[in-house]
Design a protein around this motif. Structure first.
Motif, PDB file in Angstrom:
ATOM      1  N   GLY A  95       0.780  -1.236   0.000  1.00 17.62           N
ATOM      2  CA  GLY A  95       0.000   0.000   0.000  1.00 17.62           C
ATOM      3  C   GLY A  95       0.805   1.275   0.000  1.00 17.62           C
ATOM      4  N   ASP A  96       2.135   1.176  -0.006  1.00 17.56           N
ATOM      5  CA  ASP A  96       2.978   2.379   0.008  1.00 17.56           C
ATOM      6  C   ASP A  96       3.177   2.910  -1.411  1.00 17.56           C
ATOM      7  N   ILE A  97       2.756   4.164  -1.616  1.00 16.99           N
ATOM      8  CA  ILE A  97       2.867   4.810  -2.920  1.00 16.99           C
ATOM      9  C   ILE A  97       4.258   5.404  -3.115  1.00 16.99           C
ATOM     10  N   GLY A  98       4.832   5.930  -2.070  1.00 23.80           N
ATOM     11  CA  GLY A  98       6.121   6.621  -2.110  1.00 23.80           C
ATOM     12  C   GLY A  98       6.310   7.319  -0.784  1.00 23.80           C
ATOM     13  N   TYR A  99       6.996   8.459  -0.802  1.00 24.92           N
ATOM     14  CA  TYR A  99       7.138   9.222   0.433  1.00 24.92           C
ATOM     15  C   TYR A  99       7.293  10.703   0.117  1.00 24.92           C
ATOM     16  N   VAL A 100       6.948  11.530   1.105  1.00 30.26           N
ATOM     17  CA  VAL A 100       7.008  12.981   0.964  1.00 30.26           C
ATOM     18  C   VAL A 100       8.045  13.520   1.934  1.00 30.26           C
ATOM     19  N   THR A 101       8.851  14.473   1.459  1.00 28.19           N
ATOM     20  CA  THR A 101       9.835  15.140   2.307  1.00 28.19           C
ATOM     21  C   THR A 101       9.558  16.638   2.284  1.00 28.19           C
ATOM     22  N   ILE A 102       9.536  17.237   3.475  1.00 23.52           N
ATOM     23  CA  ILE A 102       9.308  18.683   3.615  1.00 23.52           C
ATOM     24  C   ILE A 102      10.465  19.229   4.440  1.00 23.52           C
ATOM     25  N   PRO A 103      11.532  19.681   3.796  1.00 23.02           N
ATOM     26  CA  PRO A 103      12.748  20.070   4.529  1.00 23.02           C
ATOM     27  C   PRO A 103      12.524  21.141   5.587  1.00 23.02           C
ATOM     28  N   LYS A 104      11.678  22.123   5.316  1.00 21.37           N
ATOM     29  CA  LYS A 104      11.521  23.243   6.246  1.00 21.37           C
ATOM     30  C   LYS A 104      11.057  22.782   7.615  1.00 21.37           C
ATOM     31  N   ILE A 105      10.198  21.761   7.662  1.00 24.50           N
ATOM     32  CA  ILE A 105       9.648  21.305   8.944  1.00 24.50           C
ATOM     33  C   ILE A 105      10.122  19.886   9.274  1.00 24.50           C
ATOM     34  N   ALA A 145      -2.431  14.230   6.498  1.00 23.27           N
ATOM     35  CA  ALA A 145      -1.843  13.642   7.704  1.00 23.27           C
ATOM     36  C   ALA A 145      -2.343  14.413   8.916  1.00 23.27           C
ATOM     37  N   HIS A 146      -2.295  13.764  10.071  1.00 20.66           N
ATOM     38  CA  HIS A 146      -2.799  14.348  11.312  1.00 20.66           C
ATOM     39  C   HIS A 146      -1.850  15.406  11.871  1.00 20.66           C
ATOM     40  N   ARG A 147      -2.385  16.202  12.788  1.00 17.77           N
ATOM     41  CA  ARG A 147      -1.594  17.082  13.650  1.00 17.77           C
ATOM     42  C   ARG A 147      -1.880  16.703  15.095  1.00 17.77           C
ATOM     43  N   GLY A 148      -0.857  16.844  15.933  1.00 18.74           N
ATOM     44  CA  GLY A 148      -1.073  16.730  17.366  1.00 18.74           C
ATOM     45  C   GLY A 148      -1.260  15.339  17.917  1.00 18.74           C
ATOM     46  N   PHE A 155       2.050  16.013  10.365  1.00 20.13           N
ATOM     47  CA  PHE A 155       1.933  17.358   9.784  1.00 20.13           C
ATOM     48  C   PHE A 155       1.692  18.436  10.846  1.00 20.13           C
ATOM     49  N   SER A 156       2.126  18.206  12.080  1.00 20.84           N
ATOM     50  CA  SER A 156       1.855  19.161  13.161  1.00 20.84           C
ATOM     51  C   SER A 156       2.391  20.554  12.865  1.00 20.84           C
ATOM     52  N   ASP A 157       3.522  20.647  12.155  1.00 24.22           N
ATOM     53  CA  ASP A 157       4.151  21.941  11.892  1.00 24.22           C
ATOM     54  C   ASP A 157       3.830  22.487  10.510  1.00 24.22           C
ATOM     55  N   LEU A 158       2.798  21.953   9.873  1.00 24.77           N
ATOM     56  CA  LEU A 158       2.481  22.386   8.508  1.00 24.77           C
ATOM     57  C   LEU A 158       2.132  23.871   8.443  1.00 24.77           C
ATOM     58  N   ASP A 159       1.661  24.439   9.571  1.00 22.48           N
ATOM     59  CA  ASP A 159       1.303  25.857   9.577  1.00 22.48           C
ATOM     60  C   ASP A 159       2.522  26.759   9.455  1.00 22.48           C
ATOM     61  N   LEU A 205      -1.013  19.428   0.370  1.00 28.19           N
ATOM     62  CA  LEU A 205      -0.819  18.824   1.686  1.00 28.19           C
ATOM     63  C   LEU A 205      -1.946  19.312   2.588  1.00 28.19           C
ATOM     64  N   MET A 206      -2.656  18.401   3.217  1.00 29.73           N
ATOM     65  CA  MET A 206      -3.852  18.774   3.980  1.00 29.73           C
ATOM     66  C   MET A 206      -3.746  18.262   5.411  1.00 29.73           C
ATOM     67  N   THR A 207      -4.176  19.105   6.359  1.00 31.80           N
ATOM     68  CA  THR A 207      -4.260  18.691   7.754  1.00 31.80           C
ATOM     69  C   THR A 207      -5.337  19.502   8.452  1.00 31.80           C
ATOM     70  N   CYS A 208      -5.644  19.114   9.693  1.00 32.24           N
ATOM     71  CA  CYS A 208      -6.682  19.816  10.452  1.00 32.24           C
ATOM     72  C   CYS A 208      -6.120  21.075  11.103  1.00 32.24           C
ATOM     73  N   THR A 209      -6.979  22.047  11.302  1.00 29.33           N
ATOM     74  CA  THR A 209      -6.612  23.300  11.958  1.00 29.33           C
ATOM     75  C   THR A 209      -7.873  23.919  12.551  1.00 29.33           C
ATOM     76  N   PRO A 210      -7.801  24.752  13.578  1.00 27.47           N
ATOM     77  CA  PRO A 210      -6.639  25.103  14.400  1.00 27.47           C
ATOM     78  C   PRO A 210      -6.145  23.890  15.190  1.00 27.47           C
ATOM     79  N   TYR A 211      -4.901  23.991  15.639  1.00 29.82           N
ATOM     80  CA  TYR A 211      -4.262  22.888  16.351  1.00 29.82           C
ATOM     81  C   TYR A 211      -5.080  22.512  17.584  1.00 29.82           C
ATOM     82  N   GLY A 212      -5.482  21.256  17.642  1.00 32.32           N
ATOM     83  CA  GLY A 212      -6.232  20.753  18.790  1.00 32.32           C
ATOM     84  C   GLY A 212      -7.723  21.004  18.726  1.00 32.32           C
TER      85      GLY A 212
END
Length: 276
Positions: A95-105, A145-148, A155-159, A205-212
């Motif tokens: 089920g693995d398609i590949g992987y994502v890298t986000i250097p900034k976070i 991906a989830h945050r928190g 993806f907690s630091d996606l913001d 890239l999608m995640t939930c917000t605001p945090y928590g």
């Protein structure tokens, strides 16, 4: 004797508090180690140098993408289409398609088929009604991906992402680099920003917000700017202890210093008073 027991109790409270504070960091580190192993395993499967097989896999993904484009929006897949979806870009059969890298976070995450609960527990999930992240036009892949989570930051630091930042998606033997062009905050039912744009190649890239609180969705849209084969002037993602310290050092180092100071005060100061 009473002072000794008070000191022991304070040390135990300190250790318990440190354990509670460190649990998310340690758990995130262990999850990243697991991600690193999965990424290494994926890369080994992508080094088979089977150009004919890989071209066939990319062609299947492109055909699926054009089918979605003809539908005109985020698609509801039929049982037959869903079965086909699970077989595409699945070189290891897990089920693995590949992987994502986000250097900034400092994010390095395996991408799994679907956004099912089990996938999102440790990975970035690919929204099954969206395009696969491959080269070409009329493509809009959505990775969620989830945050928190206490067990992984994901993806907690996606913001922290800004327009102009870059991220990469690694699929088979190709690396696709994207530059962030838009960031949106929308309600869960507002899916217009996830639609395929004619002639464009996007990954959002999608995640939930605001945090928590999680009442809205954050969408970080990247546009494809380049593609390359693995090994062609490509730097390996930073996935070791250095990356962990870079990500959590602002919390971990001051916290450890504060704990040591408190331990010093608890253990040594009573002894000095007793000598007096």
């Amino acid at each position: 004797m009473k002072k000794r027991w008070v000191s022991i109790l304070l040390v135990l409270v300190l250790l318990a508090g440190a354990g509670i504070l460190l649990y998310p960091l340690v758990s995130d580190y262990l999850n990243q180690l697991e991600q690193n192993r999965a990424i290494e395993s994926y890369n080994q499967s992508a080094e088979a140098n089977n150009r004919e097989l890989f071209d066939s896999m990319f062609a299947s993904a492109d055909n699926f993408n054009q089918m979605l484009y003809a539908k005109g929006s985020i698609a509801q897949l039929s049982p037959e289409e869903l079965q086909s979806y699970h077989s595409i870009l699945n070189p290891k059969g897990n089920g693995d398609i590949g992987y994502v890298t986000i250097p900034k976070i400092n994010v390095n995450l395996i991408i799994g088929h679907t956004v099912d609960t089990e996938v999102l527990r440790t990975k970035a999930g690919h929204m099954e009604g969206s395009s696969f992240p491959v080269p070409g036009e009329n493509v809009h892949a959505v990775l969620s991906a989830h945050r928190g989570l206490p067990s992984a930051s994901l993806f907690s630091d996606l913001d922290q992402m800004e327009v102009g930042d870059s991220f990469s998606v690694h699929v088979l033997d190709k690396t696709l680099e994207y530059r962030v062009v838009d960031i949106f905050i929308v309600l869960p039912e507002e899916t217009e920003k996830l639609s395929i744009v004619p002639g464009k190649n996007y990954v959002t890239l999608m995640t939930c917000t605001p945090y928590g609180v999680n009442t809205h969705r954050m969408l970080v849209r990247g546009e494809l700017v380049s593609e390359s084969l693995k090994g062609d002037e490509e730097t390996e993602p930073d996935t070791g202890l250095d990356a962990f310290l870079k990500k959590h050092g602002k919390i971990l180092i001051p916290g450890a210093a504060a704990a040591l100071i408190l331990l010093f005060l608890i253990l040594l100061l009573p002894k000095r008073r007793g000598k007096k």
